[in-house]
Design a protein around this motif. Structure first.
Motif, short mmCIF file in Angstrom:
data_model
loop_
_atom_site.label_atom_id
_atom_site.label_comp_id
_atom_site.label_asym_id
_atom_site.label_seq_id
_atom_site.Cartn_x
_atom_site.Cartn_y
_atom_site.Cartn_z
N GLY A 94 -1.79 -16.43 -17.25
CA GLY A 94 -2.46 -16.65 -18.65
C GLY A 94 -2.05 -15.43 -19.33
N ASN A 95 -1.47 -14.37 -18.95
CA ASN A 95 -1.25 -12.94 -19.65
C ASN A 95 -0.13 -12.51 -19.12
OD1 ASN A 95 -1.13 -10.76 -20.96
ND2 ASN A 95 -3.14 -10.27 -20.86
N LYS A 100 2.96 -5.60 -16.36
CA LYS A 100 3.43 -4.46 -16.45
C LYS A 100 2.30 -3.26 -15.94
CE LYS A 100 5.74 -6.04 -20.51
NZ LYS A 100 5.74 -6.14 -21.91
N LEU A 101 1.17 -3.56 -15.68
CA LEU A 101 0.06 -2.58 -15.38
C LEU A 101 0.35 -2.04 -13.82
CD1 LEU A 101 -3.35 -4.42 -16.34
CD2 LEU A 101 -1.71 -2.58 -17.67
N THR A 102 -0.01 -1.14 -13.57
CA THR A 102 -0.20 -0.61 -12.03
C THR A 102 -1.08 -1.64 -11.38
OG1 THR A 102 -1.87 0.85 -12.53
CG2 THR A 102 0.31 1.67 -12.57
N SER A 103 -1.07 -1.54 -9.93
CA SER A 103 -2.10 -2.48 -9.17
C SER A 103 -3.52 -1.97 -9.37
CB SER A 103 -1.47 -2.45 -7.64
OG SER A 103 -0.27 -3.02 -7.69
N GLU A 108 -8.60 -3.71 -11.78
CA GLU A 108 -9.52 -3.44 -12.63
C GLU A 108 -9.77 -4.46 -13.66
OE1 GLU A 108 -12.29 -1.52 -12.14
OE2 GLU A 108 -11.59 -0.88 -10.45
N ALA A 109 -8.65 -4.71 -14.43
CA ALA A 109 -8.71 -5.90 -15.21
C ALA A 109 -8.97 -7.18 -14.87
CB ALA A 109 -7.07 -6.07 -15.71
N ILE A 110 -8.77 -7.65 -13.68
CA ILE A 110 -9.11 -8.90 -13.21
C ILE A 110 -10.51 -8.93 -12.85
CG2 ILE A 110 -8.79 -10.31 -11.22
CD1 ILE A 110 -5.69 -9.48 -11.29
#
Length: 115
Positions: A94-95, A100-103, A108-110
């Motif tokens: 979806g995005n 591009k984020l670190t793991s 944390e975003a998820i």
């Protein structure tokens, strides 16, 4: 469709994924990855592009997140696999910016959007 051709297609797709992953992990330039995929795997540019994009935006981030969850967060293999398949794949599909984020930041975003 006979079973033999399905198995051959799956084997071929897995080979393309493995070659793409290996080249991407060793930081080979994108143009070179595409050239190698087209030559070694005998695929067209469009299929090579799709393989590379799938690797960069879905497969690689999921693989890295899986290892992060086990090594850094203490997840067991089953729970890490469930998290990746249930939450990470959906979020990344979806995005693409999330890839591009670190793991750690991806986790944390998820987690913020799903808990």
């Amino acid at each position: 469709m006979n079973l033999g051709s399905l198995e051959e297609r799956q084997k071929r797709n897995n080979e393309i994924k493995l070659v793409t992953a290996a080249l991407n992990e060793t930081k080979v330039k994108e143009d070179e990855i595409l050239r190698i995929l087209m030559k070694v795997c005998d695929i067209g540019r469009k299929e090579a592009m799709n393989a590379l994009q799938n690797e960069k935006f879905m497969l690689s981030p999921c693989r890295e997140l899986y290892h992060y969850l086990i090594m850094e967060k203490g997840f067991d293999a089953y729970d890490a696999d469930v998290f990746v398949h249930k939450y990470a794949r959906t979020a990344l599909a979806g995005n693409s910016e999330l890839s591009k984020l670190t793991s750690a930041k991806l986790f944390e975003a998820i987690r913020k959007t799903n808990y």
